[in-house]
Design a protein around this motif. Sequence first.
Motif, PDB file in Angstrom:
ATOM      1  N   VAL B 101      13.619  19.744   5.717  1.00 16.79           N
ATOM      2  CA  VAL B 101      13.882  20.163   7.290  1.00 16.79           C
ATOM      3  C   VAL B 101      12.805  19.309   7.554  1.00 16.79           C
ATOM      4  CG1 VAL B 101      14.571  21.187   9.516  1.00 16.79           C
ATOM      5  CG2 VAL B 101      15.597  20.934   7.633  1.00 16.79           C
ATOM      6  N   ASP B 102      10.919  19.884   7.706  1.00 18.11           N
ATOM      7  CA  ASP B 102      10.670  20.390   7.415  1.00 18.11           C
ATOM      8  C   ASP B 102       9.530  18.747   7.065  1.00 18.11           C
ATOM      9  OD1 ASP B 102       9.955  22.502   8.344  1.00 18.11           O
ATOM     10  OD2 ASP B 102       9.118  23.131   7.158  1.00 18.11           O
ATOM     11  N   LEU B 105      10.864  16.432  10.092  1.00 19.74           N
ATOM     12  CA  LEU B 105      10.254  16.793  11.134  1.00 19.74           C
ATOM     13  C   LEU B 105       8.786  15.350  11.332  1.00 19.74           C
ATOM     14  CD1 LEU B 105      10.975  20.761  11.713  1.00 19.74           C
ATOM     15  CD2 LEU B 105      11.574  18.243  12.880  1.00 19.74           C
ATOM     16  N   LYS B 109      11.292  13.837  16.186  1.00 18.68           N
ATOM     17  CA  LYS B 109      11.285  15.082  17.036  1.00 18.68           C
ATOM     18  C   LYS B 109      12.484  15.553  16.881  1.00 18.68           C
ATOM     19  CE  LYS B 109       9.292  12.460  20.845  1.00 18.68           C
ATOM     20  NZ  LYS B 109      10.163  11.872  21.684  1.00 18.68           N
ATOM     21  N   ARG B 110      12.130  17.235  17.411  1.00 17.91           N
ATOM     22  CA  ARG B 110      13.153  18.393  16.796  1.00 17.91           C
ATOM     23  C   ARG B 110      14.210  18.015  17.678  1.00 17.91           C
ATOM     24  NH1 ARG B 110      13.478  23.227  13.531  1.00 17.91           N
ATOM     25  NH2 ARG B 110      11.086  23.176  13.725  1.00 17.91           N
ATOM     26  N   GLU B 111      14.201  17.467  18.332  1.00 17.80           N
ATOM     27  CA  GLU B 111      15.236  17.027  19.510  1.00 17.80           C
ATOM     28  C   GLU B 111      16.519  16.285  18.768  1.00 17.80           C
ATOM     29  OE1 GLU B 111      11.844  17.263  20.651  1.00 17.80           O
ATOM     30  OE2 GLU B 111      11.977  15.568  22.565  1.00 17.80           O
ATOM     31  N   LEU B 113      16.621  15.233  15.888  1.00 19.95           N
ATOM     32  CA  LEU B 113      17.477  16.490  13.726  1.00 19.95           C
ATOM     33  C   LEU B 113      18.867  16.580  14.765  1.00 19.95           C
ATOM     34  CD1 LEU B 113      16.152  16.628  11.370  1.00 19.95           C
ATOM     35  CD2 LEU B 113      14.818  18.224  12.394  1.00 19.95           C
TER      36      LEU B 113
END
Lengths: 251, 251
Positions: B101-102, B105, B109-111, B113
């Motif tokens: 996940v990192d 990222l 952006k997290r949104e 994902l």
Amino acid sequence: MTDAPVTAAILVIGDEILSGRTKDKNIGYIAEYLTAAGIDLREVRIVPDVEEEIVGAVNALRSRYTYLFTTGGIGPTHDDITADCVAKAFGVPLNLDQRAVDMLLMRMKREDLNEARLRMARIPEGASLVENPISRAPGFRIGNVIVMAGVPAIMQAMLDNVVPGLVKGTPVTSEAVDATGVPEGAYAAGLKAVAERFPALSIGSYPSYSASGFTNQIVIRGRDLPAIAEAAIAIRALIEQLRAGAERPAS
Amino acid sequence: MTDAPVTAAILVIGDEILSGRTKDKNIGYIAEYLTAAGIDLREVRIVPDVEEEIVGAVNALRSRYTYLFTTGGIGPTHDDITADCVAKAFGVPLNLDQRAVDMLLMRMKREDLNEARLRMARIPEGASLVENPISRAPGFRIGNVIVMAGVPAIMQAMLDNVVPGLVKGTPVTSEAVDATGVPEGAYAAGLKAVAERFPALSIGSYPSYSASGFTNQIVIRGRDLPAIAEAAIAIRALIEQLRAGAERPAS
């Protein structure tokens, strides 16, 4: 033509492919050729010039698929052992075949037909021959196994000679939707929903990458033309909708 | 480096290769790369995006060879099922991996994902990650199985990241003798005699054909450099002797 799926495997025989020294040019060619003919290529294997590996692969693949096509290992040198291995896989003798000798004599004098060249006329008992218009040494077909040369020009001519005589299914049709500019990760959920609506179709997403970035193609494959057209409309609408939306990361 | 042979197989996963629509560019690249690194590529298989085919091939190949390299099927779309199949082959859970996940990222952006993109961060338990400097979604290694992307540029970068950490053998050296102009059938007997004198070497004869006719290369491969040199001298002498003799048919 038959309604049942007609399937095939390819067995590429040769140390030179596994060492990377020679780059295979036959797999992609045969794959495209069989797809167009209505024969589904389901598996490919590449094995070295080792008897037990070849015999094992021939038996594993001929029992699973309608047809098995082999390439490579039918020349006159000591490393050409494909005919020996196929005869062994079928448990039949490998004898000098007069029809094959006659084919070799179309290109060379009888006094040049030495022991090595005669190796190319040893054909498993019960096989039919596949003509080679280039260098004359034939391929052959025994049962559902078609044995061809490794040299691409010769292999291609053999394929032209043998495929017309095979059983064929309805050819798979494919339609591609260009999704370049819309990242796979943005359309994956929508694409999955379309794929679930059309379980008889195979829908895949294929990214490629070059210096100018990613390009994505979505490919719909199947035998039901109205369903393919309907799925393509749904996928195009999905991509257009996303294209109209915000920019997002490229995968 | 080890004296024991270090072996490998490649498993190419993807309907698009079997349909012929996409021509594989990874097999030849990996083959050459492994040969140079001292890892013997012994087998290649290409299978469709079908769970039981992938699981079966992973288990067959990982048990036979030192390493198994897979390509394809690790993207975010529904047809990307390689991680699921490898986890199943090893009988381990496939969980969301925070390290993966990192990595994602780093590029989005997290949104962004979403669920589909998070599929690319599902890694079999116990696997180490293989970095992807291009699109960030990692490959992984579990046991002796190395799972890589299908996109050639990404696969190549993953190979660069993973091969330095593998056990390697003594690289195979090869020497080629150009036999163009002398037909294979004329040198086959002499070549066989040389091959029998050097049983530890692999000696092959590789014809190619173009509009201008046949060219033949004889390739000597092995790990015993003095033996390779000696065999090359013997083969060159054989070819020169035949070249000095009468013209004969081209195969």
